[in-house]
Design a protein around this motif. Sequence first.
Motif, PDB file in Angstrom:
ATOM      1  N   GLY A 300      40.077  33.736  80.580  1.00 51.36           N
ATOM      2  CA  GLY A 300      41.446  33.232  80.608  1.00 51.36           C
ATOM      3  C   GLY A 300      42.230  33.684  81.818  1.00 51.36           C
ATOM      4  N   VAL A 301      41.598  34.445  82.694  1.00 53.55           N
ATOM      5  CA  VAL A 301      42.205  34.865  83.951  1.00 53.55           C
ATOM      6  C   VAL A 301      41.207  34.585  85.063  1.00 53.55           C
ATOM      7  N   VAL A 302      41.670  34.583  86.300  1.00 46.00           N
ATOM      8  CA  VAL A 302      40.775  34.372  87.426  1.00 46.00           C
ATOM      9  C   VAL A 302      39.822  35.559  87.540  1.00 46.00           C
ATOM     10  N   PRO A 308      35.207  26.067  87.704  1.00 45.21           N
ATOM     11  CA  PRO A 308      35.659  25.006  86.792  1.00 45.21           C
ATOM     12  C   PRO A 308      34.621  24.623  85.738  1.00 45.21           C
ATOM     13  N   ALA A 309      33.363  24.450  86.140  1.00 42.48           N
ATOM     14  CA  ALA A 309      32.354  24.012  85.183  1.00 42.48           C
ATOM     15  C   ALA A 309      32.078  25.061  84.113  1.00 42.48           C
ATOM     16  N   ILE A 310      32.139  26.331  84.495  1.00 44.42           N
ATOM     17  CA  ILE A 310      31.911  27.388  83.508  1.00 44.42           C
ATOM     18  C   ILE A 310      33.077  27.445  82.526  1.00 44.42           C
ATOM     19  N   ALA A 311      34.293  27.303  83.023  1.00 43.64           N
ATOM     20  CA  ALA A 311      35.452  27.277  82.121  1.00 43.64           C
ATOM     21  C   ALA A 311      35.340  26.106  81.150  1.00 43.64           C
ATOM     22  N   GLN A 312      34.853  24.973  81.625  1.00 45.18           N
ATOM     23  CA  GLN A 312      34.704  23.802  80.758  1.00 45.18           C
ATOM     24  C   GLN A 312      33.632  24.009  79.701  1.00 45.18           C
ATOM     25  N   GLN A 313      32.716  24.940  79.943  1.00 44.92           N
ATOM     26  CA  GLN A 313      31.637  25.161  78.983  1.00 44.92           C
ATOM     27  C   GLN A 313      31.941  26.259  77.976  1.00 44.92           C
ATOM     28  N   ASN A 316      33.992  25.132  72.473  1.00 46.87           N
ATOM     29  CA  ASN A 316      35.201  24.466  71.986  1.00 46.87           C
ATOM     30  C   ASN A 316      36.331  24.436  73.012  1.00 46.87           C
ATOM     31  N   SER A 317      35.991  24.410  74.301  1.00 44.52           N
ATOM     32  CA  SER A 317      37.006  24.193  75.326  1.00 44.52           C
ATOM     33  C   SER A 317      37.643  22.818  75.134  1.00 44.52           C
ATOM     34  N   THR A 318      38.722  22.563  75.839  1.00 43.48           N
ATOM     35  CA  THR A 318      39.338  21.241  75.761  1.00 43.48           C
ATOM     36  C   THR A 318      38.357  20.172  76.226  1.00 43.48           C
ATOM     37  N   PHE A 319      37.613  20.482  77.279  1.00 42.59           N
ATOM     38  CA  PHE A 319      36.611  19.524  77.761  1.00 42.59           C
ATOM     39  C   PHE A 319      35.574  19.232  76.678  1.00 42.59           C
ATOM     40  N   ILE A 449      27.345  31.270  91.823  1.00 42.14           N
ATOM     41  CA  ILE A 449      28.603  31.411  91.078  1.00 42.14           C
ATOM     42  C   ILE A 449      29.567  32.306  91.842  1.00 42.14           C
ATOM     43  N   LEU A 450      29.056  33.430  92.352  1.00 42.88           N
ATOM     44  CA  LEU A 450      29.922  34.354  93.078  1.00 42.88           C
ATOM     45  C   LEU A 450      30.440  33.732  94.376  1.00 42.88           C
ATOM     46  N   ALA A 451      29.624  32.884  94.997  1.00 47.80           N
ATOM     47  CA  ALA A 451      30.001  32.294  96.281  1.00 47.80           C
ATOM     48  C   ALA A 451      30.945  31.108  96.127  1.00 47.80           C
ATOM     49  N   PHE A 452      30.977  30.494  94.961  1.00 55.24           N
ATOM     50  CA  PHE A 452      31.764  29.270  94.779  1.00 55.24           C
ATOM     51  C   PHE A 452      33.262  29.547  94.883  1.00 55.24           C
ATOM     52  N   GLU A 453      33.960  28.649  95.543  1.00 60.06           N
ATOM     53  CA  GLU A 453      35.427  28.694  95.624  1.00 60.06           C
ATOM     54  C   GLU A 453      35.971  27.287  95.409  1.00 60.06           C
ATOM     55  N   PRO A 454      37.153  27.166  94.803  1.00 60.76           N
ATOM     56  CA  PRO A 454      37.995  28.275  94.342  1.00 60.76           C
ATOM     57  C   PRO A 454      37.637  28.699  92.919  1.00 60.76           C
ATOM     58  N   LYS A 455      37.862  29.966  92.637  1.00 59.62           N
ATOM     59  CA  LYS A 455      37.735  30.453  91.277  1.00 59.62           C
ATOM     60  C   LYS A 455      38.971  30.013  90.477  1.00 59.62           C
ATOM     61  N   VAL A 456      38.817  29.948  89.171  1.00 56.32           N
ATOM     62  CA  VAL A 456      39.907  29.454  88.334  1.00 56.32           C
ATOM     63  C   VAL A 456      40.133  30.392  87.157  1.00 56.32           C
TER      64      VAL A 456
END
Length: 472
Positions: A300-302, A308-313, A316-319, A449-456
Amino acid sequence: MPAALNSYSALAAASLLATLALASPTPVERDAITKVAIRQATSSTAISNSNQLAAAIGSFSADFQSLSAAVTVGEAIFTQIIPAPGPTGMAQAQAELQEITSANPGDIFKSGYEILLNGLAGGDYAQIANAYLLESNTMNVNTRQPATPIYPKASPNDAPYSLTEQQLRQVIYIPPGFTYGRIPPVLFLPGTAAVAGQNFGPNYGKLFAQNKIADPVYVNLPGENLADIQVAAEYVAYAVNYISGISGGKNVSTISWSAGSLDGQWALKYWPSTRNKTSNKIGISPDYHGTIEAQLLCPGVVTPGCTPAIAQQNYNSTFIRTLRNNGGDSAYVPTTNVYSIFDEIVEPQQDPNASGALNDARKVGVSNVEVQAVCTALLPGGEFYNSHEGVLYNALGYALAVDAIQHGGPGQLSRVNATYQCAQFATPGLSLADIFATEALIPIAAFDILAFEPKVASEPPIMPYAQGDTPK
């Protein structure tokens, strides 16, 4: 996506070795890689017992009996492929290698490190290098036009694309031997933090091409499928229509790993034109309900691990709730899902609540197969080796995929020799080198994952065309 990142720096160091070794090499670099490959001398023989398989994912080589041997190989890659880091940088790298190599032999990231240094060698080295360097290309030039226009929409009911047709088409890698419909085409959809070539080249791609089961096509999503899954689905929807359109109207099948199955399910739901052009949807370790493990990376924090894809997974996320609402929790086309209770990434993954299972409200035909329910956890086909990535080389899963493609789906246990498949430690035709390359997906994913930007801190908003399915 990894269940936890206990040491970001250690994972980055281990995965960086893979990235360096797999970059497009110059002649000098190629010579350096060859020297390391010869030194490691990985076997390309078939896997016939648990000791061989354990070598692929556990404590493997005498080279790792001491830190000095591990550092020797690491330094060979660092010093011969890129300029050597300064004394401080090398000392730090050595300390991180020590941390990895001193871990529990069963630790997935130590296994990953050993894979990176040992796996891409031996008789299958050239084939695996091809999977990483060619089949993973995200900037392809596909000039052949489909028989009928498919952009901006193949059907009036399709969702709109947010990308240009050039963007959508260039991620599709079509191998030189593609037959344009003479052999059934199959689209490979990668999991989180992977591209399709590295994901499937050393396993399904190799076997399908060799055995003429299907014609592989690799959909290499930008950002290693770590960005918005809704956008990833646009690439999938376009690829289905495009490959069918240049293959004489022949239907395609899709084979996906992990979140690639979400990409495909979202595409089927919101681009209905794809449904009558898809013969089979085959999901390996899918997570249609997300995973509770995603909360570790996206609390729930950066964080360094939240994309984005991990947050969506998140379970029971909104996605996920939007996807599953109004019939998205059921198959749209004949579907075969194969998953394991030993999945270290997707939880829950046990029947009857497995995230990898779909319902069949439309009566199109669905096979949801937990490998341990068939093989038990005592036989090779159901042992703990069959993890999130391990299902990619599971013999029962492969047999069901072949059965689905050859019979129009879904894969049926009654048509495969489950007794024989469950007795296999890996799909016949795969070698130790193939297993190394498949297992390397996890540590490479950690680096990506560590290299991806932007983090969310939270998932992307639901696209306007799907907001009507978002539960209130």
